[in-house]
Every structure is written in C-alpha cells, then in structure tokens.
Design an enzyme around this catalytic site. Sequence first.
Site, short mmCIF file in Angstrom:
data_model
loop_
_atom_site.label_atom_id
_atom_site.label_comp_id
_atom_site.label_asym_id
_atom_site.label_seq_id
_atom_site.Cartn_x
_atom_site.Cartn_y
_atom_site.Cartn_z
N LYS A 282 -13.74 -0.62 5.50
CA LYS A 282 -14.25 -1.36 4.35
C LYS A 282 -15.39 -2.30 4.73
CE LYS A 282 -10.55 0.34 2.25
NZ LYS A 282 -9.66 1.35 2.86
N TRP B 279 0.85 -1.19 0.00
CA TRP B 279 0.00 0.00 0.00
C TRP B 279 0.89 1.24 0.00
CZ3 TRP B 279 -1.97 2.57 4.93
CH2 TRP B 279 -2.88 3.60 4.64
N ASP C 57 -1.33 -5.76 9.18
CA ASP C 57 -2.26 -4.76 8.68
C ASP C 57 -3.48 -5.54 8.19
OD1 ASP C 57 -3.73 -2.81 7.43
OD2 ASP C 57 -2.06 -1.96 6.32
#
Length: 397
Positions: free
Chosen positions: A247, A131, A212
């Site tokens: 999300k 990311w 993560d």
Amino acid sequence: MIFSQVELAPADPILGLTDAFKADVREHKVNLGVGIYKDESGQTPILKSVKFAEEKLLATEKSKSYLGMEGVEAYNRAVQTLLFGAEHEVVSQSRALTAQAPGGTGSLRVAAEFLVRHTDSKKIWISNPTWANHNNIFSTAGLDIAEYGYYQAETHSLDFDAMLADLQSAQAGDLVLLHGCCHNPTGIDLNIAQWQQIADLCLANGLVPLFDFAYQGFGAGVEEDAQGLRIVANTVPELIVANSFSKNFGLYNERIGAVTVVGSNSEQTVNAFSQIKSTIRASYSNPPAHGALIVSTILEDAALKQLWHDELQEMRERIAEMRTLFVASLKSAGVSQDFEFISRQNGMFSFSGLNKDQVNRLKEEFAVYIVGSGRISVAGMTKTNMPVICAAIAKVL
C-alpha cells in the site's frame, strides 16, 4: 484418479468479488472491495519515487543471482528503521532480526509456520472483525483461533472494554494479533493510553503480540502510525511484526513484505531467526529481489525518501478527502442516517454498517461491489464515481 475426490473451493470473499466485478459488463460498475489505492482518474499509479528508483536500479544492477533466505540486507535494515526508529533499543541491542517475505500475507504465514513448529504457542487471538484472510492464514498453519471483541456496532466505535475482558482470559504463551494502524476493516485504532494498557496486559499475562502492519503512513503519518508498535516493543520482551509495502509504496504486484522477530536478548533472537530462515527454506527458499531493492533504494536516498514521504502524504490526504466527501454526498443523496463516524475512521477502509442484503443489492442492482461485511474501500472512491456510489447506497438503506 485422485482429482475426482477434490471438491470445488468456495470463492475468496475479496478476490472472488474482484472476479465477479471483472465479469460484470455494466459500464458504470464500481469496485470498492479490494484494498487498492486509486487516484482521481481511477488508476492505481506507480509512484514517482518508485520509477526513479527503478531507473537507478536498471543503470547500476550487475547481477540476478540468488538472494539469501533472509533477502536483501539493506532492505531488512530499512524495515527495522521504519518500524522502530533507528535509535530504538530492539535495534541498537540487536534484539530484532528481519527477513524479507512475499507481501504481508507471506509474512504472516512465515510467522505462523515458525510459531506452530518451533514454539509452544498454539492459539492466536484475533479481533472481531478482522481482515477476511487472517483466519484462513492462521488456521491453515495449524493455530487455534480465538476472538477478542473490538467493534461496537451500535455506536460505530471501538469496544475497548470487550477487548480487555477477552484478552484477560488468554493464557500465557497465547498470541495476540494486533493491527499496527488503520485497523482492517473498521478503520478504528487504539490511542496511546490504550496501546500502553494492551502492552501491560501482554506483559502481565505472558501474551505474545503479533503485529500485522500493512498500512504504515496511511493513518496519521509514518512515525505517528508506528507509535503503538513502539509502545508495545518498549514493554513486552518478545514480539513478531509482519509488515507490507504493497500500500504505502504502491508495490502491490511486487509482493514485498517482511517478518521481524524481536527477542528478549540477542541470543534468543538469533535462535528464533534461524528457524524463521528454516521455514523460508522449506517454503520458497529465498525471496525475489526487485521489490526489496526498490524500497531500500528509496529509503537510502535522502531525496527519494522525501519524495516518497510527499507522495504518501498526498495519498493519505486524498483518502481523507474522500471520507469527508462520502459523508457529505450521502446527505446530498437524501440519506438521513448518520454516517459521520466514517470521517473519524483511519486508513483505506470504511466499516459502513451495511448488512449482507444491502451489500448484495448494491452489487446486483447497481454494480457497486463491496465485501459482505460492509467494508468499503474509500481509497477506490473518486469525485466521479461518488454520486453513483451514494445514490446506490441511498436506495438500499
């Protein structure tokens, strides 16, 4: 005059792209850069389970008083259950403690600040690619960055041998950033056997995993997506998890996440957690309540929890449908290159293999916005915009 010394910062590779998209006046423009789920109408919906939870909160909430540094207690318990399962030994033996934090980014930053200030760990190994904001977060906190191989561009697949070889050179006390599921940006995850190999390597070499975990439920399911984390937690005595509900609950602007520290015993966990709280106190003092109360209200109510699972499954299945449609539509648009690998990737993103020149042409000539790495947000695709996207890609290949 001190501001005269300040130089203009470069645009963020993802949020800067969104700014450019907003300024674009072309009506047919498509934004596939930022990782936000959209339904078939192109909207980012508020989940029904979230709306029902908010109605319940509105009717029952009695105070807007400050939270403690660690946030909502019920939320933190719910986070641990989602991550590890209620019966996991790190929970039953009080080896895990959780603090609410502002989104996944805030959770990672709290973890990084804690590690830099209170441990001897000064280097973090990050997958290549990863990311776009990972390097920024960890280097700003003061950690040295090293990379481990992850992606084989020629085959569009996991390069697990390179991952193992690079991590073998890591030193005891080094941190290893691991994507819990739905690897961003590749969408390629480890299998069960590979997770166990990584766990064994971390144990043997004294490496500390930092997870993560931003997409739980967007891969194979809530429980299935946690298998890698649980395998590592079964093997390695110490780890940290930074997770997010942006999300999977659609709570993007609530900025709701958590940082969970797992120690080898409860006493060490308590000590580490006290410094996590100290880090929070010096940063934002205590977190906002609303997002955490939404999540805990849903997860503590059997009916709302089931509704959330159903809605999450609907989102997961729509993304999978868009992957299949994307591959088929590229063929229909006359693309001879094999893109079948996209259907094998997981989560919100596709690592398309498009180069920077092709990405730039998509933006400039066709108003299709994706990030420079070639990562495409499949979650932003719809049956309506798919022909526009695929026709544009066909022309830049």
